[in-house]
Design a protein around this motif. Structure first.
Motif, short mmCIF file in Angstrom:
data_model
loop_
_atom_site.label_atom_id
_atom_site.label_comp_id
_atom_site.label_asym_id
_atom_site.label_seq_id
_atom_site.Cartn_x
_atom_site.Cartn_y
_atom_site.Cartn_z
N HIS A 144 6.87 -0.07 8.16
CA HIS A 144 7.67 -0.51 7.03
C HIS A 144 7.82 0.57 5.96
O HIS A 144 8.86 0.67 5.30
CB HIS A 144 7.02 -1.76 6.41
CG HIS A 144 7.81 -2.40 5.32
ND1 HIS A 144 8.95 -3.15 5.56
CD2 HIS A 144 7.62 -2.42 3.97
CE1 HIS A 144 9.43 -3.60 4.42
NE2 HIS A 144 8.64 -3.17 3.43
N ILE A 145 6.77 1.38 5.77
CA ILE A 145 6.77 2.40 4.72
C ILE A 145 7.07 3.76 5.33
O ILE A 145 6.49 4.14 6.34
CB ILE A 145 5.42 2.43 3.98
CG1 ILE A 145 5.16 1.10 3.26
CG2 ILE A 145 5.38 3.58 2.98
CD1 ILE A 145 3.82 1.05 2.54
N ALA A 161 5.42 -1.07 -3.23
CA ALA A 161 5.53 -0.36 -1.96
C ALA A 161 6.23 -1.22 -0.91
O ALA A 161 7.02 -0.72 -0.10
CB ALA A 161 4.15 0.06 -1.46
N ARG A 165 9.52 0.63 0.16
CA ARG A 165 9.42 1.09 1.54
C ARG A 165 9.25 2.60 1.66
O ARG A 165 9.72 3.22 2.61
CB ARG A 165 10.62 0.61 2.35
CG ARG A 165 10.80 -0.89 2.36
CD ARG A 165 11.86 -1.36 3.32
NE ARG A 165 11.49 -1.02 4.71
CZ ARG A 165 12.16 -1.47 5.77
NH1 ARG A 165 13.23 -2.24 5.61
NH2 ARG A 165 11.77 -1.12 6.98
N ASP A 171 -0.41 4.21 -0.70
CA ASP A 171 0.51 3.07 -0.71
C ASP A 171 0.40 2.26 0.58
O ASP A 171 0.44 1.03 0.56
CB ASP A 171 1.94 3.56 -0.91
CG ASP A 171 2.11 4.33 -2.20
OD1 ASP A 171 1.79 3.77 -3.26
OD2 ASP A 171 2.54 5.50 -2.15
N PHE A 172 0.25 2.96 1.72
CA PHE A 172 0.01 2.27 2.98
C PHE A 172 -1.27 1.43 2.87
O PHE A 172 -1.30 0.27 3.28
CB PHE A 172 -0.15 3.28 4.13
CG PHE A 172 1.11 3.97 4.57
CD1 PHE A 172 1.71 3.64 5.78
CD2 PHE A 172 1.68 4.97 3.82
CE1 PHE A 172 2.85 4.29 6.22
CE2 PHE A 172 2.82 5.63 4.23
CZ PHE A 172 3.42 5.29 5.44
#
Length: 270
Positions: A144-145, A161, A165, A171-172
């Motif tokens: 997604h990111i 986040a 994305r 952030d993950f």
């Protein structure tokens, strides 16, 4: 396997500024240290260490006005094994959890469980509980990111986040931690060294963020950024999220002038 790791960081402060640094290996890996940490600053300033509420080793010092270089280096022994994968590890009901796990079910500065709860249950509520559900969360976050150093932002939260994305390893980790907590699975944020041992693609050396999740009575490593088992993780600090364990907490303004990190395999004793 022996791994040498370290850092060289230069800050510029306009005036004397108190710092708390979380840059030393965690006590959980202290027995594996083979060449103790060499630490110094230029100019030389005194420092002291203490343990925070999460058991992390913190170093206090005061940076003078101007440039301050902070340098550390050590060698650790590692088993050279990939992160364990235990697909049969089960989730534990909240009443079964140890008391010290409960804080890792709650929302925190960068992990807004209140804003992500419905999203988490809509996406993962029908996935079989246990290791597979945590891995499904990590698979989603990984896909997604989009990783982009140029899009790093120190204030980005898990909820942001999810919608933006894009981000970096923190952030993950924040998004995966928040989604797991929404599903009543204790999860905590981790940072440390992770070199390129056993992987074909070499990224610029940096500190890394990953997560630990409590399943079947113990904490397990997951890495939504890389999303594959890796060799040679060197734990520095654990907390609820990055607000608890910044690499450098500055009690005043500063500029990051230079930053270098190294993590690589070295020969062991003959």
């Amino acid at each position: 396997m022996h791994i040498r790791y370290g850092y060289e960081i230069t800050l510029t402060c306009q005036q004397p500024t108190a710092l708390v640094c979380l840059l030393s290996v965690h006590e959980d890996r202290a027995a594996d240290i083979r060449a103790p940490e060499s630490f110094f600053t230029a100019p030389d300033v005194p420092s002291t260490t203490y343990r925070d509420l999460f058991g992390n080793r913190c170093r206090r010092l005061v940076a003078p006005a101007g440039d301050l270089m902070i340098w550390g280096d050590a060698t650790i022994e590692d088993d050279g094994q990939l992160d364990p994968v235990l697909p049969n590890a089960r989730e534990m009901a909240v009443p079964e959890l140890p008391d010290d796990c409960l804080v890792y079910l709650l929302g925190s500065r960068y992990c807004e469980t209140d804003r992500l709860s419905q999203i988490a249950w809509d996406m993962f509520g029908t996935v079989a509980p246990g290791w597979g559900r945590v891995q499904a969360v990590c698979d989603f976050v990984h896909n997604h990111i989009r990783f982009d150093y140029q899009q790093a932002r120190s204030t980005r939260s898990a909820f942001e986040a999810f919608h933006e994305r894009v981000g970096v390893c923190r952030d993950f980790a924040h998004l995966a931690v928040a989604l797991c907590r929404c599903l009543n699975i204790p999860a905590r944020y981790v940072n440390g060294h992770l070199g390129d041992i056993g992987v074909p693609v070499v990224d610029p050396m940096d500190f890394s963020a990953w997560i630990e999740v409590f399943l079947d009575g113990q904490w397990h490593t997951f890495d939504p950024r890389n999303n594959v088992p890796r060799i040679g993780r060197i734990l520095i600090a654990r907390g609820r999220d990055a607000a608890d364990i910044p690499l450098i907490n500055s009690f005043g303004p500063h500029l990051l002038k230079s930053f270098r990190v190294w993590t690589y395999e070295v020969p062991g004793p003959v």
